[in-house]
Design a protein around this motif. Structure first.
Motif, PDB file in Angstrom:
ATOM      1  N   MET A   1       0.849  -1.182   0.000  1.00 34.14           N
ATOM      2  CA  MET A   1       0.000   0.000   0.000  1.00 34.14           C
ATOM      3  C   MET A   1       0.893   1.243   0.000  1.00 34.14           C
ATOM      4  SD  MET A   1      -3.008   1.074   2.752  1.00 34.14           S
ATOM      5  CE  MET A   1      -3.812  -0.496   2.628  1.00 34.14           C
ATOM      6  N   PRO A   2       0.621   2.221  -0.851  1.00 34.93           N
ATOM      7  CA  PRO A   2       1.430   3.442  -0.879  1.00 34.93           C
ATOM      8  C   PRO A   2       1.366   4.199   0.452  1.00 34.93           C
ATOM      9  CG  PRO A   2       0.024   3.291  -2.827  1.00 34.93           C
ATOM     10  CD  PRO A   2      -0.410   2.213  -1.889  1.00 34.93           C
ATOM     11  N   ASP A   3       2.399   4.995   0.695  1.00 31.49           N
ATOM     12  CA  ASP A   3       2.490   5.749   1.948  1.00 31.49           C
ATOM     13  C   ASP A   3       1.255   6.610   2.194  1.00 31.49           C
ATOM     14  OD1 ASP A   3       5.010   4.688   2.365  1.00 31.49           O
ATOM     15  OD2 ASP A   3       6.045   6.436   1.540  1.00 31.49           O
ATOM     16  N   ASP A   4       0.791   7.303   1.162  1.00 30.83           N
ATOM     17  CA  ASP A   4      -0.356   8.190   1.334  1.00 30.83           C
ATOM     18  C   ASP A   4      -1.580   7.421   1.824  1.00 30.83           C
ATOM     19  OD1 ASP A   4       1.333  10.102   0.374  1.00 30.83           O
ATOM     20  OD2 ASP A   4       0.251  10.468  -1.491  1.00 30.83           O
ATOM     21  N   GLN A   5      -1.808   6.252   1.247  1.00 26.69           N
ATOM     22  CA  GLN A   5      -2.960   5.447   1.655  1.00 26.69           C
ATOM     23  C   GLN A   5      -2.782   4.904   3.066  1.00 26.69           C
ATOM     24  OE1 GLN A   5      -3.953   2.483  -1.292  1.00 26.69           O
ATOM     25  NE2 GLN A   5      -4.048   4.000  -2.936  1.00 26.69           N
ATOM     26  N   LEU A   6      -1.553   4.557   3.417  1.00 26.74           N
ATOM     27  CA  LEU A   6      -1.290   4.113   4.788  1.00 26.74           C
ATOM     28  C   LEU A   6      -1.606   5.215   5.787  1.00 26.74           C
ATOM     29  CD1 LEU A   6       2.056   2.127   4.376  1.00 26.74           C
ATOM     30  CD2 LEU A   6      -0.164   1.182   5.068  1.00 26.74           C
ATOM     31  N   MET A   7      -1.225   6.449   5.449  1.00 29.36           N
ATOM     32  CA  MET A   7      -1.497   7.563   6.358  1.00 29.36           C
ATOM     33  C   MET A   7      -2.997   7.795   6.500  1.00 29.36           C
ATOM     34  SD  MET A   7       0.043   9.617   8.369  1.00 29.36           S
ATOM     35  CE  MET A   7      -0.257  11.127   9.289  1.00 29.36           C
ATOM     36  N   LEU A   8      -3.723   7.701   5.408  1.00 28.04           N
ATOM     37  CA  LEU A   8      -5.178   7.867   5.468  1.00 28.04           C
ATOM     38  C   LEU A   8      -5.816   6.743   6.284  1.00 28.04           C
ATOM     39  CD1 LEU A   8      -5.911   8.983   1.797  1.00 28.04           C
ATOM     40  CD2 LEU A   8      -5.932  10.417   3.860  1.00 28.04           C
ATOM     41  N   ALA A   9      -5.301   5.526   6.126  1.00 31.53           N
ATOM     42  CA  ALA A   9      -5.814   4.403   6.915  1.00 31.53           C
ATOM     43  C   ALA A   9      -5.529   4.613   8.402  1.00 31.53           C
ATOM     44  CB  ALA A   9      -5.200   3.095   6.426  1.00 31.53           C
ATOM     45  N   TYR A  10      -4.327   5.117   8.698  1.00 33.06           N
ATOM     46  CA  TYR A  10      -3.989   5.391  10.093  1.00 33.06           C
ATOM     47  C   TYR A  10      -4.896   6.484  10.668  1.00 33.06           C
ATOM     48  CZ  TYR A  10      -1.508   7.222  14.119  1.00 33.06           C
ATOM     49  OH  TYR A  10      -1.197   7.682  15.372  1.00 33.06           O
ATOM     50  N   ALA A  11      -5.138   7.517   9.886  1.00 32.53           N
ATOM     51  CA  ALA A  11      -6.029   8.594  10.337  1.00 32.53           C
ATOM     52  C   ALA A  11      -7.433   8.061  10.616  1.00 32.53           C
ATOM     53  CB  ALA A  11      -6.084   9.711   9.301  1.00 32.53           C
ATOM     54  N   ALA A  12      -7.814   6.987   9.922  1.00 32.29           N
ATOM     55  CA  ALA A  12      -9.131   6.380  10.129  1.00 32.29           C
ATOM     56  C   ALA A  12      -9.128   5.351  11.256  1.00 32.29           C
ATOM     57  CB  ALA A  12      -9.605   5.727   8.834  1.00 32.29           C
ATOM     58  N   GLY A  13      -7.968   5.173  11.918  1.00 34.75           N
ATOM     59  CA  GLY A  13      -7.912   4.302  13.084  1.00 34.75           C
ATOM     60  C   GLY A  13      -7.130   3.010  12.934  1.00 34.75           C
ATOM     61  N   ASP A  14      -6.505   2.786  11.792  1.00 35.84           N
ATOM     62  CA  ASP A  14      -5.741   1.556  11.555  1.00 35.84           C
ATOM     63  C   ASP A  14      -4.310   1.736  12.073  1.00 35.84           C
ATOM     64  OD1 ASP A  14      -4.393  -0.663  10.616  1.00 35.84           O
ATOM     65  OD2 ASP A  14      -5.036  -0.434   8.529  1.00 35.84           O
TER      66      ASP A  14
END
Length: 198
Positions: A1-14
């Motif tokens: 998963m690209p970094d940007d998507q990882l950050m968005l997933a983390y922001a959503a609680g992952d």
């Protein structure tokens, strides 16, 4: 998963997404912070590195992939925190222990000179060259060292440098050019010895 998507997933609680981001970029960000702070402030690298990640965590909700890529965004945070520390520190002298030298300087200068596999008898020489390069980096003015490291550590183009540092294009280009000239001058005598071993 690209970094940007990882950050968005983390922001959503992952939280696993954050662990992956940290794993991917821990070494690069730390190396960047340490080199930016230089030898005199090397003892503060851990604190600035931790502050960088705390800032990343606290800003997770505001990260936007339409802006800068995650890596650019994170390195800009690290740059700003390190420059703040340099401004407020008065560049106090705090030299690290001699055994603090790692293989990183050796790898860095060897790769720069296309000598990525030095023989065992050359290892001590290359290690000394790496330490000399770190010394040369430390002698650069803070603004030039930042431009050099953002360009060489993070792969920032001159356009990126100008945008990230809030500079005119020509000013960013000049900082990078002056940094390279000073580093070449500082290393010239040492590297001349490379071409003419005793």
């Amino acid at each position: 998963m690209p970094d940007d998507q990882l950050m968005l997933a983390y922001a959503a609680g992952d939280t696993d997404a954050f662990d992956e981001l940290y794993s991917r970029h821990e070494a690069g960000l730390y190396r960047f912070v340490r080199r930016l702070l230089g030898v005199r402030l090397a003892a503060q690298a851990d604190e600035v590195f931790q502050d960088t990640w705390l800032r990343i965590v606290s800003a997770r909700a505001s990260f936007s992939p339409q802006g800068a890529a995650w890596r650019t965004w994170a390195f800009t945070i690290a740059h700003n925190l390190a420059m703040d520390r340099l401004r407020t520190s008065g560049r106090e002298v705090d030299l690290p222990a001699q055994d603090d030298a790692s293989d990183e300087p050796l790898d860095w200068i060897a790769a720069s000179l296309d000598q990525t596999h030095p023989s065992s008898e050359d290892t001590a020489f290359w290690r000394a060259a790496g330490l000399q390069l770190l010394h040369c980096l430390d002698e650069l003015p803070d603004a030039q060292r930042a431009a050099f490291l953002l360009h060489h550590e993070d792969g920032a183009t001159v356009e990126d440098l100008a945008q990230r540092l809030g500079l005119q294009f020509e000013t960013a280009k000049s900082r990078l050019r002056y940094a390279l000239q000073k580093l070449r001058g500082c290393m010239r005598g040492y590297l001349d010895v490379l071409g003419h071993p005793a």
